[in-house]
Structures are given as structure tokens and as C-alpha cells.
Write a protein that holds these residues in place. Structure first.
Motif, PDB file in Angstrom:
ATOM      1  N   ARG A 209       0.826  -1.202   0.000  1.00 27.65           N
ATOM      2  CA  ARG A 209       0.000   0.000   0.000  1.00 27.65           C
ATOM      3  C   ARG A 209       0.860   1.252   0.000  1.00 27.65           C
ATOM      4  O   ARG A 209       0.563   2.225  -0.710  1.00 27.65           O
ATOM      5  CB  ARG A 209      -0.923  -0.022   1.217  1.00 27.65           C
ATOM      6  CG  ARG A 209      -1.893   1.145   1.285  1.00 27.65           C
ATOM      7  CD  ARG A 209      -2.795   1.041   2.473  1.00 27.65           C
ATOM      8  NE  ARG A 209      -2.029   1.028   3.721  1.00 27.65           N
ATOM      9  CZ  ARG A 209      -2.575   0.896   4.926  1.00 27.65           C
ATOM     10  NH1 ARG A 209      -3.895   0.757   5.036  1.00 27.65           N
ATOM     11  NH2 ARG A 209      -1.834   0.867   6.019  1.00 27.65           N
TER      12      ARG A 209
ATOM     13  N   GLU B  66      -5.660   2.947  -7.541  1.00 28.34           N
ATOM     14  CA  GLU B  66      -6.638   3.185  -6.495  1.00 28.34           C
ATOM     15  C   GLU B  66      -7.409   1.908  -6.173  1.00 28.34           C
ATOM     16  O   GLU B  66      -7.707   1.613  -5.012  1.00 28.34           O
ATOM     17  CB  GLU B  66      -7.605   4.279  -6.941  1.00 28.34           C
ATOM     18  CG  GLU B  66      -8.501   4.800  -5.831  1.00 28.34           C
ATOM     19  CD  GLU B  66      -7.705   5.496  -4.724  1.00 28.34           C
ATOM     20  OE1 GLU B  66      -8.138   5.413  -3.555  1.00 28.34           O
ATOM     21  OE2 GLU B  66      -6.641   6.086  -5.030  1.00 28.34           O
ATOM     22  N   GLY B  67      -7.722   1.125  -7.226  1.00 27.97           N
ATOM     23  CA  GLY B  67      -8.397  -0.148  -6.991  1.00 27.97           C
ATOM     24  C   GLY B  67      -7.522  -1.111  -6.196  1.00 27.97           C
ATOM     25  O   GLY B  67      -7.994  -1.785  -5.275  1.00 27.97           O
TER      26      GLY B  67
ATOM     27  N   LYS C  33      -5.206  -0.263  -4.164  1.00 26.44           N
ATOM     28  CA  LYS C  33      -5.070   0.289  -2.817  1.00 26.44           C
ATOM     29  C   LYS C  33      -6.282  -0.068  -1.961  1.00 26.44           C
ATOM     30  O   LYS C  33      -6.142  -0.483  -0.795  1.00 26.44           O
ATOM     31  CB  LYS C  33      -4.906   1.798  -2.911  1.00 26.44           C
ATOM     32  CG  LYS C  33      -4.728   2.493  -1.562  1.00 26.44           C
ATOM     33  CD  LYS C  33      -4.560   3.986  -1.747  1.00 26.44           C
ATOM     34  CE  LYS C  33      -4.458   4.701  -0.403  1.00 26.44           C
ATOM     35  NZ  LYS C  33      -4.336   6.167  -0.585  1.00 26.44           N
ATOM     36  N   SER C  34      -7.499   0.069  -2.533  1.00 25.50           N
ATOM     37  CA  SER C  34      -8.699  -0.275  -1.768  1.00 25.50           C
ATOM     38  C   SER C  34      -8.749  -1.773  -1.464  1.00 25.50           C
ATOM     39  O   SER C  34      -9.159  -2.190  -0.374  1.00 25.50           O
ATOM     40  CB  SER C  34      -9.945   0.139  -2.553  1.00 25.50           C
ATOM     41  OG  SER C  34     -10.004  -0.552  -3.799  1.00 25.50           O
ATOM     42  N   ALA C  35      -8.320  -2.596  -2.439  1.00 22.23           N
ATOM     43  CA  ALA C  35      -8.299  -4.037  -2.192  1.00 22.23           C
ATOM     44  C   ALA C  35      -7.329  -4.389  -1.073  1.00 22.23           C
ATOM     45  O   ALA C  35      -7.615  -5.239  -0.218  1.00 22.23           O
ATOM     46  CB  ALA C  35      -7.924  -4.779  -3.475  1.00 22.23           C
TER      47      ALA C  35
ATOM     48  N   ASN D 261      -6.475  -2.403   1.374  1.00 22.94           N
ATOM     49  CA  ASN D 261      -7.062  -1.945   2.643  1.00 22.94           C
ATOM     50  C   ASN D 261      -8.059  -2.968   3.177  1.00 22.94           C
ATOM     51  O   ASN D 261      -8.102  -3.248   4.381  1.00 22.94           O
ATOM     52  CB  ASN D 261      -7.748  -0.600   2.429  1.00 22.94           C
ATOM     53  CG  ASN D 261      -6.744   0.538   2.235  1.00 22.94           C
ATOM     54  OD1 ASN D 261      -5.635   0.480   2.751  1.00 22.94           O
ATOM     55  ND2 ASN D 261      -7.137   1.557   1.477  1.00 22.94           N
ATOM     56  N   ASP D 262      -8.877  -3.544   2.267  1.00 19.58           N
ATOM     57  CA  ASP D 262      -9.822  -4.572   2.704  1.00 19.58           C
ATOM     58  C   ASP D 262      -9.095  -5.792   3.250  1.00 19.58           C
ATOM     59  O   ASP D 262      -9.494  -6.367   4.274  1.00 19.58           O
ATOM     60  CB  ASP D 262     -10.718  -4.979   1.529  1.00 19.58           C
ATOM     61  CG  ASP D 262     -11.611  -3.833   1.069  1.00 19.58           C
ATOM     62  OD1 ASP D 262     -11.826  -2.906   1.866  1.00 19.58           O
ATOM     63  OD2 ASP D 262     -12.065  -3.859  -0.101  1.00 19.58           O
TER      64      ASP D 262
END
Length: 813
Positions: free
Chosen positions: A594, A662-663, A665-667, A669-670
Motif C-alpha cells: 500500500r 486506487e483499486g 489500494k482499496s483491495a 485496505n480490505d
């Protein structure tokens, strides 16, 4: 990796170079280890992996093959995992996961070849042939037949009614001949039934001399020595002539009174009711069953295509030497055609996977035997592994044989339906096959304890049984002495009148049932109104109230001791700690990824130095170099999004890069949130485990652990106190020795001075002066020694006072 240079060959060359870099960019994005090449250079695991690869290149095929075998069949018995805790955890988890897959395949295989339909199929046919009757007044059924005439009545009426269904329930005949011979309109009667009997010779027993003149015939109970093989009656067919076991090629059968071979006097019945009735009437007229007959069998097989099940039926009527008749029966509902429906072929695939697992475990056990030699056979689990493998191989061989044999038998049967289909042998061994698979499943579930024994709670059962094994062995001797004494007493007293005591082995089972509360007190009281109740009360008192409670006391005491010992011992390893450690490493990797995405996003915003909304490779490279990225990594990432290969990222390519980053990064984070939740679960479960804790929070200590630690601290303080006392006494003795040396030196000096002063005196005066000085010196030494011993006694008490004060301060804290 080579440092990237500006393209000099035009757009085409740049595009080729860009396409060549796509593969490396994909590897960069998928491999976590490639996130930081500079860290890989410092990673010992990466260096060791590189060394292994280099050795593989140099090693021959045999070495690589052995290394591969070693990796695939890695277990705790082939690896030195006693000192390496993490390696022990990994190996145990790997074995457990593989074994769970094996167990799942075994469960699919076993439950896929059985169903509850088998029970209902057996119940329907047993109700038809055992409970049905053609006489609604007397209601003689096969279950309550008690004489030879009753048996013939059943053969001529109820049996034929159950076997031959040639009309519908409205008495209309079947329109299609193929609809005949279907019992209950659904179950196909295969071939024809067979009637067989076994006989004994006349004069096969000895008649008492008092009755030799009045009783000329004597037929003994059945035995191989008393069996008759002579022709009798009409002697015009196999019904009146003996046929050997080799010709009939059947299966022996153990009934209530004896075990009977497969040979005998037999006749095959017909495909319709009239033909069979004519055969039965002929046998009835010729006295086919007489005083020499000891058993008669009715064998036939039915098949239900709706559920793909065979039912091999055997109706047995024994004619004991006492007279009368004893009925028994056997209904074997089996699935001989294994592969018919799609589910059956799925089970076939599972059978293939199961055999691959068996081969895998054969190799595993061979490697363990080679490595551990005779020590391998000292473990109970290893013997269990061998037993499961042997049973599985035997069942697999029978599975192949059964498939071939059933196909051949059905082919010959369909060619001539007037033959008797002998499925007795196949059905018997199919039942043994089912029993073997059931035993395999049982042992497979028991073996799970081998892999979950890392937790002390899971070892309580085995530890308790192992600790009380000697006590239970001694108790078993006492128990069975009294138990067998009561069994023999009951058999001798009640064996002639009570059914539950008619045989010695039956008496043993009856006494076990009494322990569980299943007994018939009225039958004992009826057999003897005094000895019956007395026998029952004595047995209940000695066995139930005394011996059984002794057994429970041994188990309870041992369990308490084992539980207290296990409470003072740590687990072999804490699985929660291992998972927390692994989750922490995963979190570190995800956080690192990340952070890299954040760096790239910032680089996109700040790398456009000339503000032309075009991101040149050199601008990109200069920005990421400042952030610590290597040249190869920079070029691979740039080429991934430079689709046209012009070494420039336009606005569209930059937006695509931003969206993809960004995708990702969000994955990430999950994933991080999910990993953190999983990491909190073991610690929460662990904090809830136990009766209580001191200190609270995740680092709390349970009351049990605190008590153990307090005892250990007390023992440590006691040991330290004794050591301090000994050191004090040694120091005091050294000090006294030093003082004694000084006194000796002073005394010698005084003596020398006194000798020098007395040069002019006489010998008597000198001697008197010397004696006085020596006496004074001795008196002073005695007084000093007394004071020293008093000091020695004070030192231990002071040490004890120091230790007690320290213990008091610790308890106060």
C-alpha cells in the motif's frame, strides 16, 4: 537489471521494448517479493533460495528427484522438528490439511455407496416373506413356524404367494409378459429360487442299552461327521441325491444351532407358481423332509431397478434333534452394480483419488520406516496407519473383482432365466467390503487425535487411559473373575428354563445387559422363586454397586491427577501465537504494498516538471529514483501503462494508472482489515479460555498460572536462601581463619621477644615464663572460638530473616 535508456530506434523500437517489459511488469505486480528488489538482496531466505536453485542446476536428476520426494512426503517423523518450533507447526498443519482432504474423500466414497433406502427395501421384503400369511384365522407366519407340517404349509401357500405376482390387484393379468415375476410390481425375481437341505445318518448317535430294543432309529444333531450323503426317496433328481460343495460353489452359513456347508440335496424351483407348486407337492408326497433332515434353505435374489439394489434372501428352517423347528433368515441388501447413475461416477472419481492417497501414504510410511527403523513400530498411530492402508487395499481389490464377477454372472443369467442366480458369495463379501470400509472410516476419524494432540486439552483422554492402564488391568482381573463366576452360575441354574441363559456365551451377554439396566427379572423369578431373586440381588450388589463404582473411581482419580499435571505444563505449541505471527507478516507485506502505491500516486502528481500534462519516462524515472526504486522496477512499471510504447504517459494513460492503483489500494485496505480481524480472534478466544485471569487485557495471567508461578518463586527463594546461608558460613570461617593466622603470628613474636628478654635468667625461670605465656594465649583462643561460633549461629538466622522479609514484600506486591 539493466538501466533503461531513452529509445533511439523510433516508436517501433520503443513499442517492442515496451512489450518485452510487460512480462516483467506482471511478475512485479504479482510477486510480493519483487516489491522491493533492494530488500531481496539483503534477504537471507532469498539468498538461500538462490543457492538451492544453483545447487539444483549443478546436481543430477537423481538428487533433484530425491529432494522432490523429500519435500512432498515431509512429516514430523522424517524431519527433525523437536528443536524447531515453527517447523513443527508448519509440518503438523501440512499433515493435518492433507489428512482432512483424505478424510473428506473417504466420507464421500463411503456415504456415496449407501443410503437409507437399503433399510426400507429390507423392511418391505422381510414383511412380505416373514409376516405375511394366507390363513387369516390361524395366522401362521414364517416367524412362528414350529414344526415340519407348519413349514410345508408355508411352502405351499405364503411363500408362493410372495414369490409369484402374475396379476394386478384387480385380478387382471399382465398384458406384457415382461411384467411377470415382479414382486410388489417393482422387484424383479432373478432366475429361479432354490430349495436345499442337509441330512444326518441313522444311528449317528448312541442309544442307551435300555432302549435299544424299543428305539431302532437315532439321528444326532448336525455335524460334519454325522452328515449323510446317501441317496434317499425317489432318487431321480438332485433333490434326492447329494451334491458336493465344489459343484454348488456356494457359501457356508452359520444358523442358530450349527454352521452348515454349501452342499446338500437341492432342487431349483420354477419361474411361475404352477410349476413351483408341482415341484413342492412332489417333495411333500415323497417325504423330502423327515427325521434325518436337520436344515432346509430357500434361496432367491430380487433386484429393484428403481433404486439399483439387490436383495439376496435366505429363509432357513432348522429341525433340531429335539423335534420341532427353529426359523431364521437373512436379507442382504447390497449394491452390486456400482456405476449406473451420474452420482455413481462421481464416487468412482473419488475412489480413484482415494487410491492416490493410499499410494501417497504407502510411500510416506515406507520413508518413515526407512528413517526410523524399529522405532517406527513403537507408535500406536503408525500401526493404525498400516491397518488403514491394508484394509483399503483389500477393499480396492474386492471392488475390482466384484465389478467383473457381477457383470459375468448377469450376462449368463440373462441368457437363461431358468437358472438359479448364485449371488450368495458376492453378497456375502460385499457385506464384508462394507464392514471393512466402515472400520476404515472409524479408524480414520480416530487418527485425527494424532494431529490435534498439540493442545493439552485434547490429550486428556489418551493421558488418562495411559496413566490408569495398570490399575485397570488389575481391576479387570478381579472383575472378570467375579463376572464369569456369575455367568457360569446363571447358565447352570437357569439354562434349561430362561432363554437369556440358554448358552454360556448368551449368559455373558445377558449379564452385560443387566449392568446397563436391560434385564428380565420375572423370568428369573419364574425359573426359581428363591435362587432367581437371590442371584439377581447378589449380582447387582457385587458387580453394579461395588465393581463398577471401583472402575469409575479409578478413572476419576486418574483424570484429576492428569488434569492437575497438564495444568502445570505448557502446550507443546500455541497455534494462536503462530497464526498471529503469520498474520503480522502478512500485514507488513500488505502495508508495504500500500505504501508503494501511495508513493507511485504521489510520483504521478509531482513528476510532470514541465507541466505539459505528459509524463515522460525521464521525469518518471527521476522521481521514483528519489524514492528508492531500482531502474528495472521503474521501467517495468512504466511499460505496463505505456500502451502505445512512445515512452510518454498521456492523460488517458495516467488516468488508467491512477484508477488501477486506487483499486489495488482499496483491495489492500480490505485485506488488511480482514487480516487484523482474524488476528484479533485468536487472542480474544485465548483470553476467554480458562476460569479467570489476573491483570486483565490481552496480557492477563490466569489464576491457575499465577498459583504455579508463585510456587516456583517460593521454591526459588528457598533455594537461594540456603545458598546465601552457606556463603555466609564460609565467609565467617574464612574470617576466623585469617584472625587465627594473625594471632599465631603475634604469639610467635611475643615468644621470640620473651626468649630474648630472658637471656640472663635461669632455665627454670625461662620455662615458667614460657608456660605462662602459652597458657594465656590458649585461654584467649578458647574465648575467641566461643565468640566465633556465636557469630556463626547468628548468620543463618539473619539470612532467614532476610529471605522471609523478601517473601513478605513479594506477597505484599
Amino acid at each position: 537489471m539493466a538501466t533503461s535508456r531513452p529509445a533511439t530506434g523510433g516508436v517501433g523500437a520503443s513499442r517492442a521494448k515496451s512489450q518485452a517489459s510487460v512480462a516483467s511488469s506482471q511478475a512485479w505486480s504479482n510477486d510480493p517479493a519483487m516489491d522491493n528488489p533492494e530488500m531481496l538482496d539483503q534477504d537471507p531466505a532469498f539468498d538461500s533460495q538462490t543457492n538451492i536453485v544453483a545447487k539444483d542446476e549443478k546436481a543430477g536428476c537423481w538428487q533433484r528427484f530425491r529432494r522432490g520426494i523429500h519435500v512432498i512426503w515431509r512429516t514430523n517423523m522424517t524431519e527433525n522438528t523437536k528443536e524447531d518450533r515453527e517447523k513443527y507447526i508448519k509440518t503438523t498443519l501440512r499433515e493435518l490439511i492433507i489428512y482432512c482432504i483424505f478424510l473428506i474423500v473417504l466420507m464421500i466414497l463411503t456415504f456415496g455407496m449407501t443410503s437409507t433406502t437399503m433399510y426400507y427395501y429390507t423392511q418391505v421384503l422381510s414383511a412380505l416373506f416373514l409376516d405375511a400369511t394366507d390363513d387369516p384365522v390361524n395366522k401362521p407366519t414364517f416367524r412362528n413356524l414350529g414344526s415340519i407340517p407348519d413349514w410345508w404349509t408355508y411352502m405351499q401357500n405364503a411363500l408362493l404367494t410372495g414369490l409369484y405376482w402374475n396379476t394386478w390387484y384387480n385380478s387382471n393379468n399382465f398384458t406384457d409378459p415382461r411384467e411377470t415375476n415382479f414382486i410388489y410390481y417393482e422387484n424383479k425375481l432373478l432366475g429361479v429360487p432354490r430349495l436345499r437341505q442337509l441330512r444326518v445318518r441313522n444311528n449317528s448317535c448312541n442309544i442307551a442299552s435300555n432302549f435299544k430294543d424299543t428305539i431302532p432309529f437315532c439321528y444326532s444333531t448336525y455335524s460334519s461327521s454325522a452328515q449323510s450323503k446317501d441317496p434317499f426317496g425317489y432318487m431321480n433328481s438332485t433333490a434326492w441325491n447329494y451334491t458336493s460343495d465344489d459343484i454348488l460353489d456356494g457359501q457356508s452359513y452359520s444358523a442358530q444351532l450349527a454352521s452348515y456347508p454349501s452342499g446338500g440335496y437341492y432342487i431349483d424351483l420354477g419361474r411361475d407358481r404352477d410349476t413351483t407348486l408341482a415341484i413342492v407337492n412332489e417333495l411333500y408326497s415323497g417325504l423330502w423332509v423327515d427325521r434325518a433332515t436337520r436344515v432346509a434353505f430357500v434361496d432367491f435374489t430380487v433386484y429393484n431397478a428403481n433404486i439399483n439394489l439387490f436383495c439376496v434372501i435366505k429363509l432357513v428352517m432348522e429341525f433340531p434333534a429335539t423335534g420341532g423347528a427353529l426359523p431364521s433368515w437373512e436379507f442382504r441388501t447390497v449394491k452390486l452394480l456400482r456405476y449406473v447413475e451420474p452420482m455413481d461416477y462421481f464416487v468412482l472419481v473419488c475412489e480413484g483419488i482415494f487410491m492416490l492417497f493410499i499410494c501417497y501414504y504407502i510411500v510416506e510410511e515406507a520413508i518413515e520406516i526407512k528413517r526410523n527403523k524399529l522405532d517406527y513400530f513403537k507408535s500406536f498411530w503408525n500401526w493404525l496407519d498400516i491397518l488403514v492402508i491394508v484394509i483399503s487395499l483389500v477393499c480396492a481389490c474386492f471392488n475390482v473383482y466384484r465389478t467383473i464377477a457381477v457383470g459375468k454372472k448377469l450376462t449368463s443369467l440373462l441368457q437363461d432365466e431358468n437358472k438359479y442366480p448364485d449371488f450368495d458369495f458376492l453378497s456375502y463379501w460385499q457385506q464384508q467390503f462394507n464392514h471393512g470400509i466402515a472400520i476404515t472410516v472409524f479408524f480414520a476419524w480416530v487418527k485425527i487425535f494424532k494431529y490435534i494432540s498439540f493442545n493439552k486439552t485434547m490429550t486428556q483422554l489418551s493421558s488418562t487411559l495411559g496413566a490408569c492402564a495398570k490399575d485397570l488391568l488389575g481391576f479387570a482381573v478381579m472383575f472378570f473373575i467375579i463376572f464369569f463366576a456369575f455367568a457360569q452360575l446363571g447358565y447352570l441354574i437357569f439354562g434349561t428354563q430362561v432363554q437369556d441363559f440358554r448358552e454360556f456365551q448368551q449368559a455373558i451377554f445377558t449379564l452385560f445387559r443387566i449392568i446397563l439396566g436391560d434385564f428380565d427379572f420375572n423370568s428369573l423369578q419364574t425359573a426359581h422363586r428363591v435362587l432367581g431373586p437371590l442371584y439377581f440381588l447378589l449380582y447387582v450388589f457385587f458387580v453394579f454397586f461395588v465393581l463398577i463404582n471401583m472402575f469409575l473411581a479409578i478413572i476419576n482419580d486418574t483424570y484429576s491427577e492428569v488434569k492437575s499435571e497438564l495444568a502445570n505444563q505448557p502446550n507443546d505449541f500455541e497455534m494462536t501465537d503462530y497464526f498471529k505471527q503469520r498474520a503480522g507478516k502478512v500485514l507488513d507485506k500488505l502495508s508495504f504494498k500500500r505504501d508503494k502505491i501511495v508513493d507511485i500516486q504521489k510520483a504521478i502528481q509531482s513528476a510532470d516538471l514541465n507541466n505539459d500534462r505528459q509524463l515522460d519516462f525521464e521525469e518518471w524515472r527521476a522521481e521514483l529514483k528519489q524514492r528508492g526504486y531500482a531502474d528495472g522496477e521503474i521501467e517495468a512499471l512504466f511499460a505496463k501503462y505505456d500502451l502505445d510504447g512512445d515512452r510518454v504517459l498521456d492523460e488517458e494513460e495516467q488516468r488508467r494508472m491512477q484508477a488501477e492503483l486506487e483499486g489495488q489500494k482499496s483491495a489492500l485496505n480490505d485485506q488488511i482489515e480482514e487480516t487484523e480481524q482474524q488476528q484479533e480472534r485468536p487472542s480474544t478466544a485465548r483470553s476467554l479460555d480458562g476460569e479467570g485471569a489476573i491483570g486483565g487485557g490481552g496480557g492477563g495471567v490466569s489464576v491457575e498460572e499465577f498459583t504455579v508461578l508463585a510456587r516456583r518463586v517460593d521454591r526459588m527463594e528457598h533455594s537461594i536462601g540456603s545458598i546465601v546461608t552457606k556463603i555466609d558460613s564460609v565467609l565467617v570461617k574464612l574470617e576466623s581463619m585469617e584472625k587465627a593466622k594473625l594471632r599465631r603470628r603475634e604469639t610467635m613474636s611475643k615468644l621470640l621477644d620473651s626468649i630474648a628478654e630472658c637471656d640472663g635468667a635461669s632455665e627454670a625461670e625461662k620455662r615458667e615464663h614460657m608456660e605462662r605465656l602459652v597458657r594465656e594465649e590458649l585461654e584467649r583462643w578458647e574465648s575467641d572460638n566461643a565468640a566465633g561460633s556465636g557469630a556463626d549461629s547468628v548468620a543463618p538466622s539473619s539470612a532467614r530473616g532476610t529471605r522471609s522479609s523478601a517473601s513478605g514484600s513479594r506477597r505484599q506486591l
